[in-house]
Enzyme design. Structure first.
Site: not given
Ligand code: R5P
Length: 326
Positions: A143, A207, A184, A51, A109, A209, A233
């Site tokens: 990101h 938004k 967001d 592996g 992220r 999380r 996005d």
């Molecule tokens: C978050 O801040 C990113 O910009 C995307 O909005 C996010 O990572 C998208 O992830 P998901 O499709 O799982 O909501």
């Protein structure tokens, strides 16, 4: 508009440049090689029976400027490790410079601590790439742009925006009817640039999380009644952010909803959820390979190969890269 090869710019024929690929997106590497009109370098990137990775560079790279195409997607730990091991092999083979072409930067992220005792994995990855011998990084739509500062080597953070804007302009949508939506607060700068380029309005969804991979929509600023929305996005992963946004926009009176996202990861059942939603079209790029099973009639894939190829050429000849974005 994306300004590509200007007339009478130097070509790479006979130059000291070699382009290699790992296993994460060979289709993109081939398309870049075609744009540059250079062959892909010969290398074995495989596995031993136990592996462990087995890398063998199969041509002379002494004194060469080497570029490795390897977005850290798919099995991110494997593709990252491939990149690191390839860098190590190329360093030890006396390449003059090594540029990691990582159109999608995995772990981006995880760029800050949001609670106690969390890692900053995006910084760890930067440290690993530098230690492995990278001299320069080329990436697309990080990101968080601040990740550039995690490196003490040059980072070109390109935008897929001009490619998407060119595509979207050809749709029969009056700019007075179009509103670009950030899903967001973190994406507002990106959405504003799109809105300016398209001459469209701007709206923002806020938004939260509540836990990883779950999305709560909290608030909305903008006027979308009777308009066409373009959600912009950087990443679609589970599709939660996008689809909660679509529901909200429809609820607020949007007539049509489109989305443009640079990196289409399509984790879990994201594609099925997109198919079942009222969204008309999701535009992504090929920074990450969109496998045939992940394709649906609603997903359009645009190629970043010319953009990346031209960036390689400009890096090699010390020409401006920002000029590409007008
Ligand atoms: C978050 O801040 C990113 O910009 C995307 O909005 C996010 O990572 C998208 O992830 P998901 O499709 O799982 O909501």
């Amino acid at each position: 508009m994306l300004v590509l090869q200007e007339q009478e710019q130097p070509t790479l024929e006979g130059e000291n440049l070699v382009l290699f690929t790992g296993n994460s997106n060979p289709q993109l590497a081939h398309a870049i090689a075609e744009y540059l009109d250079v062959p892909l370098g010969k290398a074995l990137v495989g596995r031993f029976t136990n592996g462990e990775l087995r890398v063998q560079i199969e041509e002379n790279v002494r004194g060469q400027e080497v570029f490795i195409v390897q977005p850290t997607c798919g099995n991110v730990n494997d593709t990252l490790m491939e990149l690191l091991v390839m860098c190590d092999a190329l360093t030890r083979a006396s390449a003059k410079t090594i540029t990691a072409l990582v159109p999608y930067y995995g772990y981006a992220r995880q760029e800050k601590k949001t609670t106690g005792r969390e890692p900053i994995t995006a910084k760890l990855v930067a440290n690993l790439m530098t230690s492995a011998g990278c001299d320069r990084v080329i990436t697309v739509d990080l990101h968080a742009a601040a990740i550039q500062g995690f490196f003490d080597i040059p980072v070109d953070n390109l935008m897929a925006m001009p490619i998407v804007v060119d595509y979207f302009r050809n749709k029969d949508i009056r700019k007075e009817d179009l509103v670009v939506v950030s899903p967001d607060a973190g994406g507002v700068t990106r959405a504003r640039i799109f809105a300016e380029r398209l001459g469209a309005g701007l709206a923002i969804i806020f938004k939260r999380r509540p836990r990883p991979d779950a999305v709560d929509v909290m608030d909305f600023v903008g006027d979308i009644e009777g308009k066409t929305a373009l959600i912009v996005d950087d990443i679609i992963s589970t599709g939660g952010t996008l689809l909660r946004g679509v529901d909200l926009l429809i609820e607020k009176g949007a007539k049509r909803v489109f989305a443009a996202t640079t990196h289409g990861l399509f984790a879990g059942n994201a594609v099925e959820a997109i198919e079942a939603s009222p969204i008309e079209e999701v535009i992504v790029t090929d920074t990450v390979p969109v496998s045939s099973t992940a394709r649906s009639g609603k997903i359009t894939v645009l190629s970043v190969a010319p953009l990346l190829g031209e960036t390689i050429r400009r890096n090699y000849f010390n020409l401006s890269v920002s000029k590409l974005f007008g």
